[in-house]
Design an enzyme around this catalytic site. Sequence first.
Site, PDB file in Angstrom:
ATOM      1  N   HIS A  59       0.820  -1.220   0.000  1.00  0.00           N
ATOM      2  CA  HIS A  59       0.000   0.000   0.000  1.00  0.00           C
ATOM      3  C   HIS A  59       0.855   1.271   0.000  1.00  0.00           C
ATOM      4  O   HIS A  59       0.479   2.296   0.564  1.00  0.00           O
ATOM      5  CB  HIS A  59      -0.963   0.007   1.187  1.00  0.00           C
ATOM      6  CG  HIS A  59      -1.961  -1.109   1.174  1.00  0.00           C
ATOM      7  ND1 HIS A  59      -3.114  -1.058   0.422  1.00  0.00           N
ATOM      8  CD2 HIS A  59      -1.954  -2.313   1.790  1.00  0.00           C
ATOM      9  CE1 HIS A  59      -3.793  -2.183   0.595  1.00  0.00           C
ATOM     10  NE2 HIS A  59      -3.101  -2.964   1.408  1.00  0.00           N
ATOM     11  N   ASN A 132     -10.397  -2.978   1.766  1.00  0.00           N
ATOM     12  CA  ASN A 132     -10.040  -2.904   0.347  1.00  0.00           C
ATOM     13  C   ASN A 132     -11.273  -2.561  -0.477  1.00  0.00           C
ATOM     14  O   ASN A 132     -12.380  -2.418   0.063  1.00  0.00           O
ATOM     15  CB  ASN A 132      -9.456  -4.241  -0.141  1.00  0.00           C
ATOM     16  CG  ASN A 132      -8.023  -4.458   0.307  1.00  0.00           C
ATOM     17  OD1 ASN A 132      -7.247  -3.527   0.420  1.00  0.00           O
ATOM     18  ND2 ASN A 132      -7.676  -5.704   0.584  1.00  0.00           N
ATOM     19  N   TYR A 342       0.055  -4.382  11.458  1.00  0.00           N
ATOM     20  CA  TYR A 342      -0.104  -3.019  10.968  1.00  0.00           C
ATOM     21  C   TYR A 342       0.545  -2.013  11.917  1.00  0.00           C
ATOM     22  O   TYR A 342       1.306  -1.138  11.499  1.00  0.00           O
ATOM     23  CB  TYR A 342      -1.585  -2.680  10.771  1.00  0.00           C
ATOM     24  CG  TYR A 342      -2.124  -3.113   9.435  1.00  0.00           C
ATOM     25  CD1 TYR A 342      -2.064  -4.451   9.047  1.00  0.00           C
ATOM     26  CD2 TYR A 342      -2.683  -2.198   8.553  1.00  0.00           C
ATOM     27  CE1 TYR A 342      -2.553  -4.859   7.815  1.00  0.00           C
ATOM     28  CE2 TYR A 342      -3.174  -2.600   7.316  1.00  0.00           C
ATOM     29  CZ  TYR A 342      -3.108  -3.931   6.956  1.00  0.00           C
ATOM     30  OH  TYR A 342      -3.583  -4.315   5.735  1.00  0.00           O
TER      31      TYR A 342
END
Length: 492
Positions: A59, A132, A342
């Site tokens: 990303h 997404n 993350y």
Amino acid sequence: MTTQDDLRPILTTESGAPVADNQNTETAGVGGPALIQDQLLFEKLAHFNRERIPERVVHARGAGAYGTFTVTADVTAYTRAAFLSEVGKQTETFLRFSTVAGNLGAADAVRDPRGFALKFYTEEGNYDLVGNNTPVFFIKDAIKFPDFIHTQKRDPYTGSQEADNVWDFWGLSPESTHQVTWLFGDRGIPATYRHMNGYGSHTYQWQNEAGEYFWVKYHFKTDQGIRNLTQSEANRLAGEDPDSHQRDLREAIERGEFPRWTVQVQIMPAADAAEYRFNPFDLTKVWPHADYPPIEIGTLELNRNPDNIFAEVEQSVFSPAHFVPGIGPSPDKMLQGRLFAYADAHRYRVGINADHLPVNRPHATEARTNSRDGHLYDGRHGRQKNYEPNTFGGPAQTGRPLWSAVPVAGATGNHVAPSHAEDDDFGQAGALYRLMSADEQQRLIAGLAGFIAKVSADRDDIVERAVENFRTADADYGRRLDEAVRELRKQR
């Protein structure tokens, strides 16, 4: 006489000293070598060398904007989250769009999933929803994520993305068949970020005031309508305007054409999960709308561009572990891995104090922690004690968990996810193929075949294994794909 230049603020160094000359380096005589005492020169060059932090591993290429989420339906029967507590309530948001595989300098118009990472600045802290533009994903267990991403990135020997790697992994991971069908279908290359849906993709938990809990999936349906690019259109646009999606989003907001999405959720009573025909926590599956119809709960509007892409888009951080009271995780094994990965990625990339940056810190409340120091710490805590419990008036725990406990049983071990009555890797992929029109199917076959045909000539085994997965999903799907691939490989 006062001139316009006299009214301008004075340029200073980082320490606040006025700059006398910002045009000429200090040298040993006219035309001589630079002097080490010219600290403005070294300060500017040193800062320039460090202006960019490491790009995201995935990303990396993205764009973002601020906006507003507005509640349009009463959902207090399902969740006690304060930002969802009443119809008409508004919450500031920041949404970052992205592509998955490309690096920071890649083109926007490529065949790749689009990230849809949304931060709600709620009065109970920030809630991050990381999803997404597809409702499913390629794999169902986080332990496979690094391997999957390695196949999408540049090969360590060739320095390029290799079809051999991609199809070797997908062929050996039949669970990917559903998402690959999405990716190579018409929605695989959105025309803009405004003209695509977003999905939370994972299953999450909602808990109401009574302590009852439910499983939910989020859907963001674009009010602009779905628009996509064909492969040839995307190839042209990627070459002519690599920044097409970022530019479109920024300019639409500048014109006052604020993008909007209708926000929906699917809600499953907790008791349904054990006997549901699919594993409801499998990220490669959808919940058919006939089983759990989407319910509209709000609208999302983007209405303000960031002032600095680096500070607000590249340094923005999102973590699915950022929950608020009334919302929590599910046993989804991909989600469980992302709860750690993350936040850890951002600690490495931006720094341990990334959450202190303006785009990341809470906007509607104050963060009160005992964490101190580290890179870029700003001293915000002053002389406060950095431990708990204490008798100096420090922050205290509430004693009330944010979400409901979920019963577990059995021995520890490396377990395959539980299988439900209709669980398999191919059924939903085949159903998606059969939902497509004849033209859509043809474009899907052409896109898949063109990529599979790039596999090395001496690796027919990779080709056969890849095609077999689609054949298992639907016989016609596999037959047509096999014929198309064979024809293309003859021409090589």
